[in-house]
Design an enzyme around this catalytic site. Structure first.
Site, PDB file in Angstrom:
ATOM      1  N   GLY A  57      61.933 -36.424  68.202  1.00  0.00           N
ATOM      2  CA  GLY A  57      63.453 -36.228  68.767  1.00  0.00           C
ATOM      3  C   GLY A  57      64.158 -35.073  67.985  1.00  0.00           C
ATOM      4  O   GLY A  57      63.576 -34.196  67.458  1.00  0.00           O
ATOM      5  N   TYR A 157      88.796 -56.452  54.618  1.00  0.00           N
ATOM      6  CA  TYR A 157      87.739 -56.192  55.871  1.00  0.00           C
ATOM      7  C   TYR A 157      87.777 -56.636  57.024  1.00  0.00           C
ATOM      8  O   TYR A 157      87.770 -55.976  58.080  1.00  0.00           O
ATOM      9  CB  TYR A 157      86.266 -56.422  54.901  1.00  0.00           C
ATOM     10  CG  TYR A 157      85.073 -56.086  55.697  1.00  0.00           C
ATOM     11  CD1 TYR A 157      84.467 -54.890  55.807  1.00  0.00           C
ATOM     12  CD2 TYR A 157      84.328 -56.997  56.441  1.00  0.00           C
ATOM     13  CE1 TYR A 157      83.274 -54.503  56.441  1.00  0.00           C
ATOM     14  CE2 TYR A 157      83.111 -56.996  57.105  1.00  0.00           C
ATOM     15  CZ  TYR A 157      82.462 -55.512  56.977  1.00  0.00           C
ATOM     16  OH  TYR A 157      81.538 -55.289  57.740  1.00  0.00           O
ATOM     17  N   ALA A 159      90.630 -57.687  58.584  1.00  0.00           N
ATOM     18  CA  ALA A 159      91.630 -57.207  59.144  1.00  0.00           C
ATOM     19  C   ALA A 159      91.201 -55.874  59.669  1.00  0.00           C
ATOM     20  O   ALA A 159      91.608 -55.602  60.861  1.00  0.00           O
ATOM     21  CB  ALA A 159      92.887 -56.872  58.248  1.00  0.00           C
ATOM     22  N   ALA A 160      90.693 -54.921  59.147  1.00  0.00           N
ATOM     23  CA  ALA A 160      90.089 -53.796  59.811  1.00  0.00           C
ATOM     24  C   ALA A 160      89.155 -53.984  60.899  1.00  0.00           C
ATOM     25  O   ALA A 160      89.276 -53.347  61.765  1.00  0.00           O
ATOM     26  CB  ALA A 160      89.322 -52.944  58.541  1.00  0.00           C
ATOM     27  N   LYS A 161      88.132 -54.852  60.673  1.00  0.00           N
ATOM     28  CA  LYS A 161      87.316 -55.147  61.591  1.00  0.00           C
ATOM     29  C   LYS A 161      87.805 -55.727  62.907  1.00  0.00           C
ATOM     30  O   LYS A 161      87.602 -55.430  64.169  1.00  0.00           O
ATOM     31  CB  LYS A 161      85.820 -56.032  61.269  1.00  0.00           C
ATOM     32  CG  LYS A 161      85.298 -55.184  60.141  1.00  0.00           C
ATOM     33  CD  LYS A 161      84.490 -53.946  60.499  1.00  0.00           C
ATOM     34  CE  LYS A 161      83.709 -53.467  59.883  1.00  0.00           C
ATOM     35  NZ  LYS A 161      82.871 -52.106  60.283  1.00  0.00           N
TER      36      LYS A 161
HETATM   37  P1  NAD Z   1      75.673 -49.839  54.507  1.00  0.00           P
HETATM   38  O1  NAD Z   1      76.499 -49.694  53.141  1.00  0.00           O
HETATM   39  O2  NAD Z   1      74.230 -49.461  54.191  1.00  0.00           O
HETATM   40  O3  NAD Z   1      76.136 -48.267  55.218  1.00  0.00           O
HETATM   41  C1  NAD Z   1      77.390 -47.845  55.412  1.00  0.00           C
HETATM   42  C2  NAD Z   1      77.181 -46.434  55.687  1.00  0.00           C
HETATM   43  O4  NAD Z   1      78.716 -45.791  56.011  1.00  0.00           O
HETATM   44  C3  NAD Z   1      76.518 -45.531  54.585  1.00  0.00           C
HETATM   45  O5  NAD Z   1      75.744 -44.644  55.125  1.00  0.00           O
HETATM   46  C4  NAD Z   1      77.953 -44.999  53.977  1.00  0.00           C
HETATM   47  O6  NAD Z   1      77.749 -43.719  53.249  1.00  0.00           O
HETATM   48  C5  NAD Z   1      78.928 -44.629  54.811  1.00  0.00           C
HETATM   49  N1  NAD Z   1      80.141 -44.255  54.869  1.00  0.00           N
HETATM   50  C6  NAD Z   1      80.956 -45.212  53.780  1.00  0.00           C
HETATM   51  N2  NAD Z   1      82.335 -44.698  53.863  1.00  0.00           N
HETATM   52  C7  NAD Z   1      82.025 -43.505  54.473  1.00  0.00           C
HETATM   53  C8  NAD Z   1      83.097 -42.371  54.622  1.00  0.00           C
HETATM   54  N3  NAD Z   1      84.344 -42.524  54.185  1.00  0.00           N
HETATM   55  N4  NAD Z   1      82.662 -41.403  55.650  1.00  0.00           N
HETATM   56  C9  NAD Z   1      81.618 -41.412  56.163  1.00  0.00           C
HETATM   57  N5  NAD Z   1      80.574 -42.286  55.939  1.00  0.00           N
HETATM   58  C10 NAD Z   1      81.010 -43.112  54.987  1.00  0.00           C
HETATM   59  O7  NAD Z   1      76.353 -50.624  55.269  1.00  0.00           O
HETATM   60  P2  NAD Z   1      75.619 -51.174  56.600  1.00  0.00           P
HETATM   61  O8  NAD Z   1      75.322 -52.567  56.593  1.00  0.00           O
HETATM   62  O9  NAD Z   1      74.598 -50.242  57.298  1.00  0.00           O
HETATM   63  O10 NAD Z   1      76.910 -51.297  57.650  1.00  0.00           O
HETATM   64  C11 NAD Z   1      77.234 -50.582  58.865  1.00  0.00           C
HETATM   65  C12 NAD Z   1      78.204 -50.835  59.432  1.00  0.00           C
HETATM   66  O11 NAD Z   1      77.835 -52.326  59.964  1.00  0.00           O
HETATM   67  C13 NAD Z   1      79.587 -50.796  58.766  1.00  0.00           C
HETATM   68  O12 NAD Z   1      80.653 -50.644  59.593  1.00  0.00           O
HETATM   69  C14 NAD Z   1      79.587 -52.627  58.262  1.00  0.00           C
HETATM   70  O13 NAD Z   1      80.961 -52.848  57.916  1.00  0.00           O
HETATM   71  C15 NAD Z   1      79.095 -53.102  59.613  1.00  0.00           C
HETATM   72  N6  NAD Z   1      78.398 -54.545  59.554  1.00  0.00           N
HETATM   73  C16 NAD Z   1      77.577 -54.746  58.464  1.00  0.00           C
HETATM   74  C17 NAD Z   1      77.092 -55.911  58.183  1.00  0.00           C
HETATM   75  C18 NAD Z   1      75.697 -56.360  57.481  1.00  0.00           C
HETATM   76  O14 NAD Z   1      75.755 -57.501  57.507  1.00  0.00           O
HETATM   77  N7  NAD Z   1      74.964 -55.258  56.915  1.00  0.00           N
HETATM   78  C19 NAD Z   1      77.693 -56.952  59.170  1.00  0.00           C
HETATM   79  C20 NAD Z   1      78.817 -56.653  59.863  1.00  0.00           C
HETATM   80  C21 NAD Z   1      79.023 -55.363  59.924  1.00  0.00           C
END
Ligand code: NAD
Length: 250
Positions: A57, A157, A159-161
């Site tokens: 890719g 969190y 509220a944002a989601k």
């Molecule tokens: P993670 O913490 O492993 O990854 C989050 C990523 O976002 C990281 O790469 C981080 O560097 C990046 N990030 C954070 N703040 C940033 C900013 N200001 N600008 C640019 N990048 C930024 O978490 P994840 O579990 O991979 O989560 C990814 C998404 O999925 C998030 O939005 C999280 O809320 C959502 N989510 C995760 C879960 C879970 O169980 N892991 C569940 C529901 C939703």
């Protein structure tokens, strides 16, 4: 089989690890040129790009903090200058600052809203005009089951989601005539750094509530994103697609 995103340009925010990195790999495997956004870990983002290139890719790195409106506009403006449009925007970057509301500091509220909600406004607005001109686009926000269920200790969190769903449903109506769909993929509990920090007791309790009986994988979330990004999903917009093993059935 023909790849679903051949010739498309995708941007994935927070692409350097976890769910974001799985989305980058999946979209690239479907033929998209993927911009792997990172805020502060170039090495991790480069590792994702190396895996993408190693599998045939292609893509590039793109540094910005999603909450920094000027930086977002500059970086995504550069992508538009180079590529004309962004076909697929995946707003994945997210953070948590968990604590009970009674103890929540204003800065914990503001930072979570700034990254998880305003970041989506910043990134989406930066590419929207070009997408509208191209008359094809996919905007996919990564929400959370918590946005629909609520969760003690996560009022900021949640509220944002929840806000992301309202955002998607509204924007979907605005841009549908231009061939752009706007959806949310709402993961349940997925094995990543974000959930690694949960105490074992909480994890056990959670597992008891998940009918599938396990946490999800980042790849299972990425598969839903890839489908929504494809032409096959052209009639799905303003939708919240839950990927949660049955934890919440809506
Ligand atoms: P993670 O913490 O492993 O990854 C989050 C990523 O976002 C990281 O790469 C981080 O560097 C990046 N990030 C954070 N703040 C940033 C900013 N200001 N600008 C640019 N990048 C930024 O978490 P994840 O579990 O991979 O989560 C990814 C998404 O999925 C998030 O939005 C999280 O809320 C959502 N989510 C995760 C879960 C879970 O169980 N892991 C569940 C529901 C939703």
């Amino acid at each position: 089989m023909a790849r679903r995103l051949e010739g498309k340009v995708a941007v994935v925010t927070g692409g350097s690890r976890g769910i974001g990195s799985a989305i980058c790999r999946e979209l690239a495997a479907e033929g998209a040129f993927v911009y792997v956004n990172y805020a502060s870990s170039p090495d991790a983002a480069q590792a994702v790009l190396d895996v993408i290139r190693g599998s045939g890719g292609d893509g590039a790195l793109l540094q910005f903090d999603v909450s920094d409106r000027e930086a977002v506009s500059k970086a995504l403006g550069g992508v538009l200058d180079e590529r004309g449009t962004v076909h697929v925007l995946v707003n994945n970057a997210g953070i948590t600052r968990d604590t009970l509301l009674a103890r929540m500091k204003e800065e914990d509220w503001d930072r979570v809203l700034d990254v998880n909600l305003k970041g989506v406004f910043n990134c989406t607005q930066a590419v929207l005009r070009a997408m509208m001109k191209a008359r094809w686009g996919r905007i996919i926000n990564i929400g959370s089951v918590v946005g629909a269920m609520g969760n003690a200790g996560q009022a900021n969190y949640a509220a944002a989601k929840a806000g992301l769903a309202g955002f998607a449903k509204s924007l979907a109506r605005e841009v549908a005539p231009r061939g752009i769909t706007v959806n949310v993929v709402a993961p349940g509990f997925i094995e990543t750094d974000m959930t690694k920090v949960l105490p074992d007791k909480i994890k056990e309790q959670l597992l008891g509530q998940i009918p599938v009986g396990r946490m999800g994988t980042a790849e299972e979330v990425a598969a839903a994103v890839s489908f929504l990004a494809s032409d096959s999903a052209s009639y799905i917009t303003g939708h919240v697609l839950h990927v949660n093993g049955g934890l919440l059935c809506e």
